[in-house]
Design an enzyme around this catalytic site. Structure first.
Site, PDB file in Angstrom:
ATOM      1  N   TYR A   1       1.063  -1.266   0.188  1.00 31.58           N
ATOM      2  CA  TYR A   1      -0.060  -0.106   0.087  1.00 31.58           C
ATOM      3  C   TYR A   1       0.654   1.412   0.051  1.00 31.58           C
ATOM      4  O   TYR A   1       0.436   2.567  -0.654  1.00 31.58           O
ATOM      5  CB  TYR A   1      -1.055  -0.461   1.714  1.00 31.58           C
TER       6      TYR A   1
ATOM      7  N   LYS B   1       1.226   4.113  -2.907  1.00 28.11           N
ATOM      8  CA  LYS B   1       0.835   5.702  -2.346  1.00 28.11           C
ATOM      9  C   LYS B   1       1.845   6.681  -3.024  1.00 28.11           C
ATOM     10  O   LYS B   1       1.556   8.115  -3.151  1.00 28.11           O
ATOM     11  CB  LYS B   1      -0.348   4.899  -1.041  1.00 28.11           C
TER      12      LYS B   1
HETATM   13  N1  LIG Z   1      -9.464   6.470   5.865  1.00 32.94           N
HETATM   14  C1  LIG Z   1      -8.715   6.365   6.253  1.00 32.94           C
HETATM   15  O1  LIG Z   1      -8.037   5.852   6.721  1.00 32.94           O
HETATM   16  C2  LIG Z   1      -7.446   6.957   4.531  1.00 32.94           C
HETATM   17  C3  LIG Z   1      -5.726   7.103   4.739  1.00 32.94           C
HETATM   18  C4  LIG Z   1      -5.370   7.720   3.720  1.00 32.94           C
HETATM   19  C5  LIG Z   1      -5.505   6.699   2.213  1.00 32.94           C
HETATM   20  N2  LIG Z   1      -7.252   6.727   1.773  1.00 32.94           N
HETATM   21  C6  LIG Z   1      -7.758   6.819   0.634  1.00 32.94           C
HETATM   22  O2  LIG Z   1      -8.755   6.761   0.527  1.00 32.94           O
HETATM   23  C7  LIG Z   1      -9.340   6.071  -0.594  1.00 32.94           C
HETATM   24  C8  LIG Z   1     -10.565   6.060   0.126  1.00 32.94           C
HETATM   25  O3  LIG Z   1     -10.551   5.033   1.393  1.00 32.94           O
HETATM   26  P1  LIG Z   1     -11.900   4.816   2.704  1.00 32.94           P
HETATM   27  O4  LIG Z   1     -11.139   4.811   4.106  1.00 32.94           O
HETATM   28  O5  LIG Z   1     -12.742   6.039   2.129  1.00 32.94           O
HETATM   29  O6  LIG Z   1     -11.862   3.575   1.850  1.00 32.94           O
HETATM   30  P2  LIG Z   1     -13.309   2.492   1.541  1.00 32.94           P
HETATM   31  O7  LIG Z   1     -12.971   1.047   1.995  1.00 32.94           O
HETATM   32  O8  LIG Z   1     -14.512   2.854   2.710  1.00 32.94           O
HETATM   33  O9  LIG Z   1     -14.045   2.766   0.096  1.00 32.94           O
HETATM   34  C9  LIG Z   1     -13.181   3.213  -0.609  1.00 32.94           C
HETATM   35  C10 LIG Z   1     -13.879   2.414  -2.001  1.00 32.94           C
HETATM   36  O10 LIG Z   1     -13.622   2.230  -3.071  1.00 32.94           O
HETATM   37  C11 LIG Z   1     -14.376   0.513  -4.037  1.00 32.94           C
HETATM   38  N3  LIG Z   1     -12.867   0.194  -4.453  1.00 32.94           N
HETATM   39  C12 LIG Z   1     -12.475  -0.878  -4.186  1.00 32.94           C
HETATM   40  N4  LIG Z   1     -11.693  -1.468  -5.498  1.00 32.94           N
HETATM   41  C13 LIG Z   1     -12.052  -0.213  -6.096  1.00 32.94           C
HETATM   42  C14 LIG Z   1     -12.137  -0.952  -7.324  1.00 32.94           C
HETATM   43  N5  LIG Z   1     -11.487  -2.488  -8.392  1.00 32.94           N
HETATM   44  N6  LIG Z   1     -12.533  -0.546  -8.459  1.00 32.94           N
HETATM   45  C15 LIG Z   1     -13.875   0.666  -8.238  1.00 32.94           C
HETATM   46  N7  LIG Z   1     -14.069   0.817  -6.774  1.00 32.94           N
HETATM   47  C16 LIG Z   1     -13.354   0.153  -5.707  1.00 32.94           C
HETATM   48  C17 LIG Z   1     -14.219  -0.272  -2.929  1.00 32.94           C
HETATM   49  O11 LIG Z   1     -15.272  -0.634  -2.783  1.00 32.94           O
HETATM   50  C18 LIG Z   1     -15.357   1.308  -1.598  1.00 32.94           C
HETATM   51  O12 LIG Z   1     -16.123   1.944  -1.909  1.00 32.94           O
HETATM   52  C19 LIG Z   1      -8.390   5.010  -0.777  1.00 32.94           C
HETATM   53  O13 LIG Z   1      -7.826   5.118  -1.886  1.00 32.94           O
HETATM   54  C20 LIG Z   1      -7.714   4.754   0.782  1.00 32.94           C
HETATM   55  O14 LIG Z   1      -6.278   4.204   0.104  1.00 32.94           O
HETATM   56  C21 LIG Z   1      -7.787   6.113   3.158  1.00 32.94           C
END
Ligand SMILES: NC(=O)c1ccc[n+]([C@@H]2O[C@H](COP(=O)([O-])OP(=O)(O)OC[C@H]3O[C@@H](n4cnc5c(N)ncnc54)[C@H](O)[C@@H]3O)[C@@H](O)[C@H]2O)c1
Length: 254
Positions: A155, A159
């Site tokens: 990951y 990123k």
């Molecule tokens: N939550 C955190 O603390 C955090 C921190 C840093 C970065 N992020 C990043 O922010 C973004 C959103 O994260 P989140 O926490 O809302 O995650 P989440 O898991 O709640 O939502 C992610 C969404 O992406 C969709 N998804 C996954 N694979 C997919 C694919 N191949 N095609 C289309 N859709 C797909 C999932 O179905 C889900 O609805 C991500 O890129 C994550 O890496 C999150």
């Protein structure tokens, strides 16, 4: 937040829930029509339906962002239903955490596929509409994990890779009025962090309270904390901000 965005069309990937859903709602509130893309088609439709019920324009589209043909079809559907998109938020993401010695090739490829290949395919498919319009905005979701995080070799690599993609595409598309930026969230309360707590066998509240000890502003993030910055970065007011990585983590890093 802005009135300059009315009539524009945005695409937000991974918008069935979490940060993506909050971003779709924020952009709709700004007056954009939103293509709500997600692997979870029912969830994408639910996010889009809620926007439409609230008086906005949106369409839910099921897509795997790592599949080139599916991406091309999904963007065509957005064009047909809402119009040509000039805003793209590459937010879809997955985690497959494990220490390096236990990390499988499948864990590696799945994470690279969604974050890197997915962002590449989506950006390649949507940029032609931005270039044709002479205006565009791309926001990629990176993470504080890009700086290194135990158990996330796959990951954090993805990123960090997105940061290089962001800077290069900003250089390539700037002359067409397109800005490209990355947001690096810290700990945000979503299904992703809740799943991490569950995998570690720790109650979420305990997991979050532990994280808060290292967060200068003294709380974990909410999806809206990220959506608010996306809203600014895709507005006309952010036209001179490009190729940047902005950490949104309640401090200099998580
Ligand atoms: N939550 C955190 O603390 C955090 C921190 C840093 C970065 N992020 C990043 O922010 C973004 C959103 O994260 P989140 O926490 O809302 O995650 P989440 O898991 O709640 O939502 C992610 C969404 O992406 C969709 N998804 C996954 N694979 C997919 C694919 N191949 N095609 C289309 N859709 C797909 C999932 O179905 C889900 O609805 C991500 O890129 C994550 O890496 C999150």
């Amino acid at each position: 937040m802005t009135s300059d965005s009315g009539g524009r069309v945005a695409v937000v990937t991974g918008a069935a829930r979490g940060i993506g859903a909050a971003t779709a709602r924020a952009l709709a509130a700004d007056g954009l029509a939103v293509g709500v893309l997600d692997l979870d088609g029912a969830g994408a439709k639910a996010t889009a339906d809620a926007i439409v019920t609230g008086g906005g324009r949106a369409a839910g589209v099921a897509v795997d962002v790592a599949d080139a043909d599916a991406v091309s079809d999904a963007v065509d559907r957005v064009v047909a239903e809402l119009g040509a998109p000039t805003v793209l938020v590459n937010n879809a993401g997955v985690t497959r955490d494990n220490l390096l010695f236990k990390l499988t090739e499948g864990d590696w490829d799945a994470v690279m596929g969604v974050h890197l290949r997915g962002t590449f395919l989506m950006t390649r498919a949507v940029q032609k509409h931005m270039v044709a319009a002479g205006w565009g905005r791309v926001v990629n979701l990176s993470s504080t994990s890009a700086l290194g995080n135990r158990g996330q070799a796959n990951y954090s690599t993805a990123k960090a890779g997105l940061q290089g993609f962001t800077k290069t595409v900003a250089i390539e598309l700037g002359r067409y009025g397109v800005t490209v930026n990355a947001i690096g969230p810290g700990f945000i309360d979503t299904e992703m962090t809740r799943a991490t707590a569950a995998r570690l066998g720790v109650p979420f509240d305990e997991f979050a309270a532990h994280a808060v000890k290292d967060i200068p502003v003294g709380r974990v993030g909410r999806p809206e904390d990220i959506a608010d910055l996306v809203s600014f970065l895709v507005s006309d007011r952010a036209g001179f901000v490009s190729g940047q990585v902005i950490y949104v983590a309640g401090g200099p890093r998580s």
